[in-house]
Design an enzyme around this catalytic site. Structure first.
Site, PDB file in Angstrom:
ATOM      1  N   PRO A  49       0.844  -1.200   0.000  1.00  0.00           N
ATOM      2  CA  PRO A  49       0.000   0.000   0.000  1.00  0.00           C
ATOM      3  C   PRO A  49       0.875   1.245   0.000  1.00  0.00           C
ATOM      4  CG  PRO A  49       0.100  -0.946   2.202  1.00  0.00           C
ATOM      5  CD  PRO A  49       0.826  -1.901   1.292  1.00  0.00           C
ATOM      6  N   GLN A 103      -6.007  -1.957   4.307  1.00  0.00           N
ATOM      7  CA  GLN A 103      -5.036  -1.692   5.373  1.00  0.00           C
ATOM      8  C   GLN A 103      -5.516  -0.558   6.273  1.00  0.00           C
ATOM      9  OE1 GLN A 103      -1.110   0.441   5.096  1.00  0.00           O
ATOM     10  NE2 GLN A 103      -0.294  -1.605   5.457  1.00  0.00           N
ATOM     11  N   CYS A 155       4.491   2.563   8.852  1.00  0.00           N
ATOM     12  CA  CYS A 155       4.548   3.878   8.202  1.00  0.00           C
ATOM     13  C   CYS A 155       5.420   4.835   9.011  1.00  0.00           C
ATOM     14  CB  CYS A 155       3.149   4.453   8.040  1.00  0.00           C
ATOM     15  SG  CYS A 155       3.134   6.107   7.293  1.00  0.00           S
ATOM     16  N   LYS A 194       1.852  -5.266   8.979  1.00  0.00           N
ATOM     17  CA  LYS A 194       3.046  -4.802   8.272  1.00  0.00           C
ATOM     18  C   LYS A 194       3.934  -4.055   9.261  1.00  0.00           C
ATOM     19  CE  LYS A 194       4.519  -2.885   3.843  1.00  0.00           C
ATOM     20  NZ  LYS A 194       5.677  -2.085   4.246  1.00  0.00           N
ATOM     21  N   ASN A 255       9.632  -7.460   2.195  1.00  0.00           N
ATOM     22  CA  ASN A 255       9.424  -6.193   1.487  1.00  0.00           C
ATOM     23  C   ASN A 255      10.710  -5.377   1.566  1.00  0.00           C
ATOM     24  OD1 ASN A 255       7.879  -3.107   2.390  1.00  0.00           O
ATOM     25  ND2 ASN A 255       8.048  -3.864   0.309  1.00  0.00           N
ATOM     26  N   GLY A 256      11.053  -4.698   0.467  1.00  0.00           N
ATOM     27  CA  GLY A 256      12.214  -3.817   0.495  1.00  0.00           C
ATOM     28  C   GLY A 256      13.255  -4.145  -0.544  1.00  0.00           C
ATOM     29  N   ASP A 257      13.554  -3.173  -1.394  1.00  0.00           N
ATOM     30  CA  ASP A 257      14.618  -3.285  -2.404  1.00  0.00           C
ATOM     31  C   ASP A 257      14.332  -4.322  -3.482  1.00  0.00           C
ATOM     32  OD1 ASP A 257      15.896  -1.295  -1.058  1.00  0.00           O
ATOM     33  OD2 ASP A 257      17.528  -2.527  -0.277  1.00  0.00           O
ATOM     34  N   GLY A 279       6.909  -2.407  -3.482  1.00  0.00           N
ATOM     35  CA  GLY A 279       6.388  -1.080  -3.201  1.00  0.00           C
ATOM     36  C   GLY A 279       6.655  -0.092  -4.311  1.00  0.00           C
TER      37      GLY A 279
END
Length: 372
Positions: A49, A103, A155, A194, A255-257, A279
């Site tokens: 999201p 979410q 977040c 998350k 999640n990430g990169d 993302g």
């Protein structure tokens, strides 16, 4: 059109990629199904999201390209309870997205429980006419509503954190667990969380935190292995995803990169995570989901990406007026067309366009395959 259900091709694609007919022996491929609770997800490549970017039409586009699950942008539990009309637009499923994942963000368990009860008491939204059955043996369909609820505890934005929500919850695991418990009390749908690596380098607690979420009843945990202090700077520490996976029995989503289809598979191979979440790269290049699903762009006609862009215009037109369609496409094309030959001139023209037919014609005349 390229937008038939690519998921129906997955057994054949998986068999081809593995070089054998036994698909089950290759279930670690990112383009194979998995479960969150009782919910079957067609691909292990999910879309994160992102505030201001996760428009319903865009999420629907990602699902058509092969994304397994595309989350709404963050929905305020307080906004639902206080009947904020803008908030309602975030969680409604007028586009008929299935599965549909919403979410939430909040720091108040009682408010979260009330918000879910309000949403679940509402009748499902009807599908747009373009999705309703029109044949003699088909009856008009209804949206299946919401299939999964997610809690944002990652977040880093200041206005979210200062209210105790988002990544601020990484500092209050007891409250975070109470939020999960409240959500589980309010719904029988799967509940996911998350999280981040931790608040800062001195308080990396994602393993213990994730275990607490599992004990509270979470059905899956998504891990973005950067701290709140990092925000989106530096590198994502995939070793932390592996550590969370080793500690949990429920699915872990990394999640990430992830910038390419190869990155998504490599994350699963290196960390053992059950699925991946893409993302910023998804919003710069949604075609990444087609590549993951096995629809290698080189195997298709050179206009496939162009067809994808035109399809997004169509999806926007289903729910938005002309002015908003043009505004959304300017934002999208500024990311997607970047790096292509003639982009500067193309975007200058796009920013001068005031009607959809002219926009479509301009898109048709641009080459999305000629890179600099």
């Amino acid at each position: 059109t390229i937008f038939k259900d690519v998921h129906c091709l997955m057994p054949e694609l998986t068999s081809f990629l593995c070089g054998r007919s036994d698909v089950q022996s290759c279930n670690r491929l990112v383009n194979t199904p998995f479960n969150i609770g009782k919910l079957r997800i067609a691909s292990r490549a999910l879309a994160a999201p992102m505030a201001g970017l996760s428009l319903p039409a865009f999420r629907k586009l990602l699902m058509e390209l092969g994304c397994g699950l595309a989350f709404t942008e963050m929905v305020s539990a307080e906004g639902v309870v206080y009947a904020n009309e803008r908030t309602k637009q975030y969680y409604e499923n007028n586009e008929g997205i299935q599965p549909h994942a919403v979410q939430f963000f909040t720091s108040k368990p009682d408010m979260l429980k009330r918000a879910v009860e309000i949403i679940e008491s509402q009748p499902p939204s009807p599908l747009p006419l373009s999705r309703q059955g029109r044949g003699n043996n088909e009856s008009p369909q209804k949206s299946a509503g919401i299939d999964l609820f997610d809690l944002n505890m990652g977040c880093p934005v200041k206005k979210i954190v200062k209210k105790g929500s988002g990544s601020a919850l990484m500092k209050t695991p007891k409250l975070a667990a109470e939020l999960v418990e409240a959500l589980k009390d309010a719904t029988a749908k799967p509940v996911t969380v998350k999280i981040r690596a931790g608040w800062d380098d001195r308080s990396i607690n994602c393993v213990e935190f994730a275990k607490t979420m599992e004990d509270a009843g979470a059905d899956a945990v998504s891990v973005h292995p950067r701290t709140r202090a990092q925000e989106f700077r530096g590198s994502a520490n995939w070793d932390l995803i592996a550590a969370v996976k080793d500690a949990l029995k429920i699915p872990v989503i990394g999640n990430g990169d992830i910038k390419t289809a190869d990155d998504a598979q490599r994350m699963m191979d290196e960390t053992g995570c059950d699925a991946t979440m893409i993302g910023r790269a998804a919003y710069r290049n949604p075609w990444i989901f087609a590549e993951i699903a096995g629809m290698d762009s080189r195997a298709y006609c050179p206009h496939s990406k162009k067809e994808m862009v035109l399809r997004y215009v169509e999806l926007l037109q289903e729910s938005r007026d002309e002015r908003h369609v043009i505004y959304a496409m300017r934002s999208f094309l500024s990311r997607f067309a970047k790096g292509h030959e003639g982009t500067s001139k193309f975007m200058t023209t796009v920013h001068q366009i005031t009607n959809v037919p002219e926009l479509k014609q301009t898109i048709k005349e641009f080459s999305f395959n000629s890179t600099l």
